[in-house]
Design an enzyme around this catalytic site. Structure first.
Site, PDB file in Angstrom:
ATOM      1  N   GLY A   1     -87.471 -15.153  -6.875  1.00  0.00           N
ATOM      2  CA  GLY A   1     -87.847 -13.982  -6.314  1.00  0.00           C
ATOM      3  C   GLY A   1     -89.482 -13.732  -6.439  1.00  0.00           C
TER       4      GLY A   1
ATOM      5  N   CYS B   1     -69.955 -16.534  24.699  1.00  0.00           N
ATOM      6  CA  CYS B   1     -68.821 -17.203  23.773  1.00  0.00           C
ATOM      7  C   CYS B   1     -67.751 -16.270  23.335  1.00  0.00           C
ATOM      8  CB  CYS B   1     -69.464 -18.113  22.736  1.00  0.00           C
ATOM      9  SG  CYS B   1     -70.117 -17.111  21.274  1.00  0.00           S
TER      10      CYS B   1
ATOM     11  N   CYS C   1     -73.517 -20.567  19.223  1.00  0.00           N
ATOM     12  CA  CYS C   1     -72.807 -20.024  20.470  1.00  0.00           C
ATOM     13  C   CYS C   1     -72.341 -21.472  21.505  1.00  0.00           C
ATOM     14  CB  CYS C   1     -73.887 -19.366  21.089  1.00  0.00           C
ATOM     15  SG  CYS C   1     -73.274 -18.404  22.728  1.00  0.00           S
TER      16      CYS C   1
END
Lengths: 315, 271
Positions: free
Chosen positions: A43, A255, A283
């Site tokens: 981070g 889908c 998808c």
């Protein structure tokens, strides 16, 4: 593309001036050092000497530099933009690495070893050994509220993160809920507040304890940061207004998926619209498995499939 | 952090122990002297006024004793909750910032310096609470409303941007922001500067009321003797970076001893 560049890109090892994947070796060393430091301090934004790249700032220079310093001949590279493999930027960057590194490219999340992305983390869960590379426009989550770099650095150093909550507070007082959707700040490893680049907050939970390595590169701002595998990543929130992800009432028109991140597509001038998975590979995978949504067979579907075929031919 | 808590807040200090002690504070900018050899003690619940003309070193001194500007010589001790009476500049930067954030307040002359102009009034007032680690929106909202009410701001405008408020309203938001987290010592640099007299009078009335109610120690810098008369228990008169006279406010203003103080007092316009 000059003759010389084409040669060096496709040549095997042994040429003295050969540089695999565009960047010179010194630059790669420098970037790898920054990446190692970023992984060591999850981070934390590590400054690095960002190079001029053959695309403008804002088109993914940070991500391209990270990818270029990591990629090897055995890697398989995938690049997505807004979740889709067939958008201009994604296609260009994929071609770029196919050309300068001669690496294999793919549109399938499962086959890729390095996935470069601007806005999404693929829906298909990442596995150990995969690397996500994010293109970050603004690495500093506190920047909107505090313009001074010296001050934001001190705030990170001393964990003074009250200011970060001011943004969320504003959201609640204005909209009655935390309306921020993209670039939603997260706390990494209980220490650093980090901007997960402009991914939708829908994808924030995917960072938590992810088996993959997540690297974030900001080319213009010259910062690299990282979420190593299996790291705690917590999205910020208030006790009475906790973090929530977006949901959709609609299913994917193509889908039929229910729990994916959706894009809304306007179909005509009569206010007809459909929602489709923003992750085009996911998808397509589902459609290949026989899932069908309410708009399956719509003419736009065919266009999408044609385009994606054309892209494969070009790649 | 409600009103009641504020009023019953235990000070955890012996009543005769100073909350702030400055010893021989000197600040030089190269060859120019900001302030020189200033020493004083401040006790809990006390209001100290620093008066003097422009350029007399008031603001420099205020910046030094609030830990914002490192003095060239001398030391500034503050009774921190954690370490007791400690030199602010001996603390690590992290600790000093924590003390400034949690135990001190600083009201700037220009509200634009003390407010975040790009976030709403409510968020400005709530920010110190978030800095203290409050993560409950509802409770912060309540405290914010309490304080905006106390500084007599229209609550319907709580989510307006500070730049849409008048100067006097901005100053009141700033005051609320600096009192909401129950600091023990607040520094004010010309809190009523640039305000017209009627707004000034209401603001002073409000400040006096808040200070008396919360037993807060205040150091107020002003060039306006009337403000000093209204707010301060004690006065320090500065000239050319030196303290030329100190004493109780009424004593200094009614019976000035130093030639410069006499000049200052006599120069006040009468109506």
């Amino acid at each position: 593309m000059t003759e010389h560049q084409t040669m060096s890109a496709n040549a095997g090892p042994g040429l003295a001036d050969y540089n695999f994947a565009y960047l010179d070796e010194q630059t790669k060393r420098m970037i790898r050092r920054a990446i190692l430091k970023a992984i060591a301090v999850p981070g934390y934004q590590v400054p690095f000497g960002s190079r001029e790249m053959p695309v403008p700032y804002g088109w993914g220079t940070g991500g391209i530099q990270i990818t270029a310093s990591l990629i090897g001949p055995n890697d398989t590279f995938k690049c997505i933009d807004q979740g889709a493999d067939d958008t201009t930027n994604a296609v260009s960057i994929r071609h770029f690495f196919a050309k300068v590194g001669g690496v294999a490219t793919t549109e399938h999340t499962g086959d890729a070893t390095i996935i470069q992305s601007r806005h999404r983390i693929p829906e298909k869960p990442l596995v150990e050994g995969q690397i996500m590379v994010f293109q970050v426009p603004q690495p500093e989550p506190l920047r909107n509220l505090e313009a001074r770099e010296t001050e934001t650095r001190a705030m990170h150093a001393y964990e003074e993160y009250g200011l970060q909550y001011v943004r969320l507070y504003e959201n609640i007082s204005t909209f009655g809920r935390i309306a921020a959707t993209a670039g939603y700040p997260v706390m990494v490893d209980d220490r650093y507040v980090m901007s997960p680049s402009p991914i939708p907050k829908f994808d924030n939970p995917k960072l938590h304890n992810s088996p993959a390595l997540h690297l974030f590169g900001a080319g213009r701002e010259k910062r690299i940061y990282a979420v190593p595998p299996f790291t705690k990543v917590e999205s910020l929130g208030f006790e009475d207004y906790p973090f929530e992800v977006q949901t959709w009432d609609e299913v994917c028109g193509l889908c039929g998926a229910k729990h994916t991140y959706m894009d809304e597509v306007v179909l005509d001038d009569d206010n007809n619209r459909m929602f489709v998975c923003s992750d085009s590979d996911y998808c397509a995978d589902r459609r290949a498995q026989g899932h069908r949504g309410p708009h399956a067979g719509h003419e736009l579907t065919e266009i999408a499939e044609d385009v994606s075929k054309n892209q494969e031919v070009m790649a | 952090m409600s009103a009641i808590a504020l009023e019953e807040r235990p000070l955890n200090l012996a009543p005769d122990a100073p909350i702030l002690r400055a010893q021989n504070v000197t600040k030089r900018y190269g060859f120019i002297t900001g302030c020189e050899d200033v020493s004083f003690e401040l006790f809990p619940g006390e209001v100290l006024g620093i008066v003097g003309e422009s350029g007399s070193g008031k603001s420099t001194l205020l910046n030094c004793i609030s830990g914002r500007l490192s003095p060239t010589a001398g030391n500034v001790e503050f009774a921190t909750k954690k370490h007791g009476l400690t030199d602010l500049f001996d603390l690590s930067e992290a600790d000093r910032r924590r003390v400034q954030r949690e135990e001190l307040g600083f009201v700037h002359q220009n509200p634009r310096d003390g407010l975040r102009m790009r976030v709403s009034a409510g968020a400005n007032v709530a920010e110190p609470l978030m800095n203290l680690g409050n993560r409950h929106y509802g409770s912060m909202r309540e405290d914010t409303i309490t304080w905006l009410d106390r500084v007599e701001l229209d609550l319907a405008r709580i989510d307006d941007n500070p730049r849409n408020f008048s100067g006097g309203m901005q100053q009141r938001i700033q005051i609320a922001r600096n009192l909401v987290h129950s600091p023990r010592l607040v520094f004010m640099d010309e809190p009523t500067g640039g305000l017209d007299v009627s707004v000034q009078a209401r603001l002073l009335d409000l400040l006096r009321h808040l200070v008396r109610r919360s037993q807060l120690a205040v150091i107020v810098v002003t060039h306006d003797l009337a403000v000093a008369r209204l707010l301060a228990d004690r006065l320090m008169v500065m000239k050319d970076g030196h303290v030329v006279e100190t004493g109780l406010t009424d004593q200094v203003l009614d019976d000035p001893q130093h030639a410069y103080t006499q000049l200052l007092v006599s120069a006040v316009l009468q109506i």
